[in-house]
Design a protein around this motif. Structure first.
Motif, PDB file in Angstrom:
ATOM      1  N   LEU A  65      11.359  56.836  98.358  1.00  0.00           N
ATOM      2  CA  LEU A  65      10.634  56.226  97.255  1.00  0.00           C
ATOM      3  C   LEU A  65       9.633  57.237  96.725  1.00  0.00           C
ATOM      4  N   VAL A  66       9.184  57.005  95.500  1.00  0.00           N
ATOM      5  CA  VAL A  66       8.141  57.813  94.880  1.00  0.00           C
ATOM      6  C   VAL A  66       7.012  56.854  94.503  1.00  0.00           C
ATOM      7  N   VAL A  67       5.811  57.146  94.971  1.00  0.00           N
ATOM      8  CA  VAL A  67       4.676  56.265  94.733  1.00  0.00           C
ATOM      9  C   VAL A  67       3.607  56.995  93.930  1.00  0.00           C
ATOM     10  N   ASN A  68       2.931  56.266  93.063  1.00  0.00           N
ATOM     11  CA  ASN A  68       1.821  56.802  92.283  1.00  0.00           C
ATOM     12  C   ASN A  68       0.533  56.425  93.006  1.00  0.00           C
ATOM     13  N   LEU A  79      -5.404  53.793 116.784  1.00  0.00           N
ATOM     14  CA  LEU A  79      -5.292  53.408 115.381  1.00  0.00           C
ATOM     15  C   LEU A  79      -4.519  52.100 115.258  1.00  0.00           C
ATOM     16  N   ASP A  80      -5.032  51.217 114.436  1.00  0.00           N
ATOM     17  CA  ASP A  80      -4.407  49.904 114.262  1.00  0.00           C
ATOM     18  C   ASP A  80      -3.686  49.887 112.925  1.00  0.00           C
ATOM     19  N   LEU A  81      -2.361  50.045 112.962  1.00  0.00           N
ATOM     20  CA  LEU A  81      -1.599  50.144 111.728  1.00  0.00           C
ATOM     21  C   LEU A  81      -1.047  48.778 111.312  1.00  0.00           C
ATOM     22  N   LYS A  82      -1.929  47.927 110.863  1.00  0.00           N
ATOM     23  CA  LYS A  82      -1.500  46.626 110.369  1.00  0.00           C
ATOM     24  C   LYS A  82      -1.172  46.740 108.883  1.00  0.00           C
ATOM     25  N   PRO A  83      -0.017  46.247 108.444  1.00  0.00           N
ATOM     26  CA  PRO A  83       0.325  46.296 107.019  1.00  0.00           C
ATOM     27  C   PRO A  83      -0.728  45.606 106.160  1.00  0.00           C
ATOM     28  N   GLU A  84      -1.001  46.204 105.001  1.00  0.00           N
ATOM     29  CA  GLU A  84      -1.964  45.625 104.064  1.00  0.00           C
ATOM     30  C   GLU A  84      -1.352  45.615 102.664  1.00  0.00           C
ATOM     31  N   ASN A  85      -1.579  44.551 101.939  1.00  0.00           N
ATOM     32  CA  ASN A  85      -1.062  44.452 100.575  1.00  0.00           C
ATOM     33  C   ASN A  85      -1.991  45.198  99.621  1.00  0.00           C
ATOM     34  N   LEU A  86      -1.595  46.412  99.262  1.00  0.00           N
ATOM     35  CA  LEU A  86      -2.382  47.239  98.341  1.00  0.00           C
ATOM     36  C   LEU A  86      -1.780  47.246  96.948  1.00  0.00           C
ATOM     37  N   ASN A  87      -0.681  46.509  96.776  1.00  0.00           N
ATOM     38  CA  ASN A  87      -0.003  46.454  95.482  1.00  0.00           C
ATOM     39  C   ASN A  87       0.242  47.864  94.944  1.00  0.00           C
ATOM     40  N   LEU A  88       0.864  48.689  95.768  1.00  0.00           N
ATOM     41  CA  LEU A  88       1.108  50.085  95.407  1.00  0.00           C
ATOM     42  C   LEU A  88       2.045  50.184  94.206  1.00  0.00           C
ATOM     43  N   ASP A  89       1.797  51.198  93.393  1.00  0.00           N
ATOM     44  CA  ASP A  89       2.615  51.463  92.207  1.00  0.00           C
ATOM     45  C   ASP A  89       3.834  52.288  92.623  1.00  0.00           C
ATOM     46  N   ILE A  90       4.942  51.611  92.899  1.00  0.00           N
ATOM     47  CA  ILE A  90       6.177  52.285  93.296  1.00  0.00           C
ATOM     48  C   ILE A  90       6.942  52.678  92.030  1.00  0.00           C
ATOM     49  N   THR A  97      -7.468  62.824  94.778  1.00  0.00           N
ATOM     50  CA  THR A  97      -6.448  63.252  93.827  1.00  0.00           C
ATOM     51  C   THR A  97      -5.475  62.094  93.640  1.00  0.00           C
ATOM     52  N   SER A  98      -5.176  61.771  92.401  1.00  0.00           N
ATOM     53  CA  SER A  98      -4.223  60.700  92.113  1.00  0.00           C
ATOM     54  C   SER A  98      -2.853  61.297  91.831  1.00  0.00           C
ATOM     55  N   GLY A  99      -1.823  60.438  91.845  1.00  0.00           N
ATOM     56  CA  GLY A  99      -0.527  60.901  91.386  1.00  0.00           C
ATOM     57  C   GLY A  99       0.625  60.723  92.345  1.00  0.00           C
ATOM     58  N   LEU A 100       1.704  61.467  92.056  1.00  0.00           N
ATOM     59  CA  LEU A 100       3.009  61.238  92.665  1.00  0.00           C
ATOM     60  C   LEU A 100       3.161  61.825  94.064  1.00  0.00           C
ATOM     61  N   LEU A 101       3.810  61.021  94.902  1.00  0.00           N
ATOM     62  CA  LEU A 101       4.032  61.395  96.282  1.00  0.00           C
ATOM     63  C   LEU A 101       5.423  60.912  96.694  1.00  0.00           C
ATOM     64  N   MET A 102       6.211  61.798  97.325  1.00  0.00           N
ATOM     65  CA  MET A 102       7.504  61.400  97.889  1.00  0.00           C
ATOM     66  C   MET A 102       7.297  60.767  99.249  1.00  0.00           C
ATOM     67  N   VAL A 103       8.086  59.740  99.551  1.00  0.00           N
ATOM     68  CA  VAL A 103       8.045  59.094 100.865  1.00  0.00           C
ATOM     69  C   VAL A 103       9.483  58.878 101.324  1.00  0.00           C
ATOM     70  N   ALA A 104       9.768  59.228 102.577  1.00  0.00           N
ATOM     71  CA  ALA A 104      11.124  59.073 103.116  1.00  0.00           C
ATOM     72  C   ALA A 104      11.273  57.727 103.807  1.00  0.00           C
ATOM     73  N   VAL A 122      -0.470  54.550 103.939  1.00  0.00           N
ATOM     74  CA  VAL A 122       0.496  54.125 104.947  1.00  0.00           C
ATOM     75  C   VAL A 122       0.404  52.623 105.212  1.00  0.00           C
ATOM     76  N   HIS A 123      -0.808  52.077 105.263  1.00  0.00           N
ATOM     77  CA  HIS A 123      -0.966  50.639 105.475  1.00  0.00           C
ATOM     78  C   HIS A 123      -0.253  49.853 104.368  1.00  0.00           C
ATOM     79  N   GLY A 124      -0.387  50.337 103.136  1.00  0.00           N
ATOM     80  CA  GLY A 124       0.271  49.678 102.010  1.00  0.00           C
ATOM     81  C   GLY A 124       1.780  49.838 102.040  1.00  0.00           C
ATOM     82  N   LEU A 125       2.243  51.017 102.454  1.00  0.00           N
ATOM     83  CA  LEU A 125       3.688  51.249 102.560  1.00  0.00           C
ATOM     84  C   LEU A 125       4.312  50.335 103.614  1.00  0.00           C
ATOM     85  N   LEU A 126       3.624  50.157 104.727  1.00  0.00           N
ATOM     86  CA  LEU A 126       4.136  49.284 105.787  1.00  0.00           C
ATOM     87  C   LEU A 126       4.278  47.844 105.307  1.00  0.00           C
TER      88      LEU A 126
END
Length: 296
Positions: free
Chosen positions: A86-89, A67-78, A137-144, A108-112
């Motif tokens: 953090l909590v992401v939508n 797996l190639d985990l290169k960061p990607e700009n997904l403009n995540l809703d933090i 499914t959309s919505g809230l997710l906890m991330v450590a 994960v790519h967006g978080l990185l």
């Protein structure tokens, strides 16, 4: 590699001990043990191995090198962020983390891309991930962001101390205004990609409340008491009220084909470090709201 030495008298299974010690879910721990990525005193053992004083446990990281985990700009809703978590939508249509069966862009790519640090307890392809919600499914997710926060939150999740509430649009109408579905969930006996209510499945409880009734559909609030894979989708299908648009558990004649109308709108937990009560809510996605307007 992580090494743990047992220095107290224990009467506990290896898999149960590692769930508490590492803050990982039991299925993942079992997988590591069966793949010989967990050794006790240098030897392969079974998940039910009984630990004793003096035992040394070696835990090797489960790497997924292809797996190639290169960061990607997904403009995540933090929705919220501090130094521990953090909590992401999460938007509909985005898979949470990579897997052998899914190597495309994930949350994960967006978080990185957006985060300076994420916990690494769950391995190289699930940094920061404590729990998941389905792709559609959309919505809230906890991330450590730190391992310390991850361990506490994972234990709270296992102890059902984290409250997760969803909004679901389902087929059919209800005579009652609320209810509880208490039915064990396990792997479908014939279709491996599905789960189902089965006699010897894992304990699973979903509470629901009817928010609004339409001609042939109902809008529900669903509160998870347990967190089995696809739990809300399986439970609502089991009581003959499948989620509108659900491609796996829904109706073949469903009017929607782009995934289930299910949104994780509310998340309540105690901060793992500060111990402050945290509550977050996010509105329904625009497409969900637009469909409800059409029904009205």
């Amino acid at each position: 590699m992580k090494q743990i030495k047992i220095d107290t008298d224990l009467n506990q299974r290896l898999d149960h001990y590692l769930v508490d010690e590492l803050g990982l879910n039991r299925s993942f721990i079992t997988k590591l043990i069966k793949e010989d990525k967990v050794l006790v005193n240098g030897k392969s053992v079974k998940p039910g191995f009984n630990l004793k004083n003096g035992d040394v446990i070696d835990v090797f990281e489960a790497e997924v090198k292809e797996l190639d985990l290169k960061p990607e700009n997904l403009n995540l809703d933090i929705v919220y962020e501090d130094e521990d978590l953090l909590v992401v939508n999460k938007p509909k249509g985005l898979v949470v983390h990579p897997a052998k069966s899914h190597k495309d862009t994930t949350l994960v790519h967006g978080l990185l891309y957006q985060m300076d640090s994420l916990s690494n307890i769950n391995g190289v392809f699930r940094p920061g991930i404590i729990h998941r919600i389905d792709k559609d499914t959309s919505g809230l997710l906890m991330v450590a962001k730190t391992n310390r926060a991850h361990q506490v939150l994972a234990k709270d999740l296992a102890n059902h101390d984290i409250k997760r509430s969803y909004i679901a649009l389902v087929h059919g109408t209800f005579e009652e205004s609320n209810g509880t579905i208490n039915a064990p969930i396990g792997r479908h006996p014939k279709l491996r990609i599905k789960n189902a209510v089965i006699k010897d499945g894992k304990h699973a409880v979903t509470h629901f409340k009817v928010l609004e009734t339409f001609k042939h559909m109902s809008l529900l609030q669903c509160d998870l008491e347990t967190g089995r894979t696809h739990q809300i989708r399986v439970h609502l299908s089991f009581i003959n009220h499948p989620i509108v648009g659900d491609p796996l558990y829904g109706l073949k004649s469903d009017p929607l084909k782009d995934g289930q109308m299910l949104h994780a709108y509310k998340l309540e937990f105690v901060h793992p470090i500060t111990k402050k009560a945290m509550t977050f809510e996010v509105p329904l996605p625009e497409s969900f709201r637009d469909y409800l307007k059409k029904l009205s």
